[in-house]
Motif scaffolding. Structure first.
Motif, PDB file in Angstrom:
ATOM      1  N   ALA A 164      13.877 -26.015  36.226  1.00  0.00           N
ATOM      2  CA  ALA A 164      14.294 -26.780  34.857  1.00  0.00           C
ATOM      3  C   ALA A 164      14.427 -25.798  33.765  1.00  0.00           C
ATOM      4  CB  ALA A 164      13.024 -27.842  34.578  1.00  0.00           C
ATOM      5  N   ARG A 165      15.376 -26.068  32.849  1.00  0.00           N
ATOM      6  CA  ARG A 165      15.752 -25.222  31.799  1.00  0.00           C
ATOM      7  C   ARG A 165      15.140 -25.799  30.791  1.00  0.00           C
ATOM      8  NH1 ARG A 165      20.459 -22.647  31.386  1.00  0.00           N
ATOM      9  NH2 ARG A 165      21.088 -23.772  29.573  1.00  0.00           N
ATOM     10  N   VAL A 166      13.975 -25.018  30.174  1.00  0.00           N
ATOM     11  CA  VAL A 166      13.319 -25.135  28.804  1.00  0.00           C
ATOM     12  C   VAL A 166      13.633 -24.405  27.883  1.00  0.00           C
ATOM     13  CG1 VAL A 166      10.955 -25.250  28.345  1.00  0.00           C
ATOM     14  CG2 VAL A 166      11.552 -25.950  30.612  1.00  0.00           C
ATOM     15  N   GLY A 167      13.885 -24.977  26.771  1.00  0.00           N
ATOM     16  CA  GLY A 167      14.563 -24.217  25.388  1.00  0.00           C
ATOM     17  C   GLY A 167      13.175 -23.855  24.635  1.00  0.00           C
ATOM     18  N   THR A 168      13.305 -22.766  24.061  1.00  0.00           N
ATOM     19  CA  THR A 168      12.472 -22.441  23.049  1.00  0.00           C
ATOM     20  C   THR A 168      12.859 -20.979  22.396  1.00  0.00           C
ATOM     21  OG1 THR A 168      10.252 -21.270  22.565  1.00  0.00           O
ATOM     22  CG2 THR A 168      10.955 -21.108  24.759  1.00  0.00           C
TER      23      THR A 168
END
Length: 323
Positions: free
Chosen positions: A121-125
């Motif tokens: 999963a691509r998780v943005g931060t």
């Protein structure tokens, strides 16, 4: 005759305006004077570089402080986690109001919790601290995520999920609470999983160091907004950050909280973490001590834990060190 309005300096973002508006209401109550917001653009607001690249330390703060020193505003409100750990002599941290929820939260597609995110999963931060801990947590649970660096305001970040460009983004609970958007959260991340940034969820109300009767009177009035435990907690957290010689964009998490026997607060616990952004290596330790009654006691708690973390190899994990 109406008393002259106090000028409160704030960043222009929706979140900054909301939290500064809340402080303005409280300042009006304790001073009996009207308060007007003065919007100021900071370097961190205009730069499109990632915070780790521009250094992070003070990029959202310097323009507000310069306006204070020039006398263009009477006080300023900052997100405390953005403040450099060195306090200028000409300015004073007049109040640290009661802290909001310090946790990080997930906003994910399809209402997913962090534990339910699919493999890869691509998780943005935009935070190396979050990247380090999220990757370590996924690794410990036999899965893999891809942390994607992002910038922008809350709408921009949530928009990446709504448009399907990312599976999830991680944000601070406090900001969403202050603008009334907590209903969009799909998972509150336990501090046992992800320690927040030092000072996260707290605000700093800053004014000029008393150089004349007006400055002294304002500082005394603002002191009524101070929450002693919040100040002690964030002082310990920021002392840890300073002793690690880490900037506010370094992958350092810290949280001080109270341990009690159900009736009285017995001790303060301070937890700290430093890690590589891929999550392969973390140094995570904690210490406890009496609830600090003075600034120096809170500072000592932070420095004590920092020394233990440095002895465990924390210095080699931080990438950039504060100058």
């Amino acid at each position: 005759m109406t008393e002259q309005a106090l000028r409160l300096g704030t960043r222009r973002s929706k979140l900054a305006m909301a939290q500064s508006g809340q402080v303005a209401d409280a300042v009006g109550e304790v001073t009996g004077r009207p308060v007007e917001l003065v919007e100021i653009t900071t370097y961190g607001d205009t730069s499109r570089e990632h915070l780790a690249q521009i250094g992070g330390t003070g990029v959202f703060v310097a323009a507000l402080r310069e306006a204070l020193l020039r006398g263009e505003v009477d006080l300023a409100v900052h997100s405390l986690k953005d403040l450099p750990t060195t306090q200028p002599e000409e300015l004073t941290l007049a109040a640290v109001p009661l802290r909001e929820d310090p946790r990080d939260v997930l906003i994910a597609r399809d209402g997913l919790a962090f534990a339910d995110l699919p493999e890869g999963a691509r998780v943005g931060t935009g935070s190396p601290r979050r990247m380090a801990q999220l990757n370590a947590y996924a690794r410990d649970h036999g899965t893999r995520i891809e942390t994607v660096p992002i910038r922008g305001n809350i709408d921009t970040r949530i928009g990446y999920v709504r448009k399907g460009e990312l599976d999830a983004v991680v944000l601070a609970a406090a900001g969403l609470n202050r603008i009334g958007r907590t209903s969009e959260v799909t998972d509150f991340l336990s501090v046992d999983t992800v320690l927040p940034a030092p000072g996260q969820g707290a605000l700093a109300v800053e004014c000029r160091t008393a150089g004349n009767p007006a400055d002294a009177a304002l500082a005394a009035a603002l002191a009524q907004l101070d929450d002693p435990f919040t100040r002690a907690a964030v002082t310990a957290e920021r002392a840890l950050l300073a002793a690690l010689e880490a900037g506010c964009s370094a992958p350092v998490g810290a949280l001080a909280d109270l341990l009690n026997d159900g009736q009285i607060d017995k001790e303060m616990r301070l937890r700290g973490v430093v890690g590589t952004t891929d999550g392969s290596t973390l140094v995570q330790l904690s210490t406890t001590g009496p609830v600090p009654e003075t600034h120096d006691q809170a500072m000592a708690l932070g420095r004590e834990l920092a020394a233990e973390m440095l002895a465990k190899g924390a210095a080699g994990l931080m990438g950039e060190r504060a100058q």
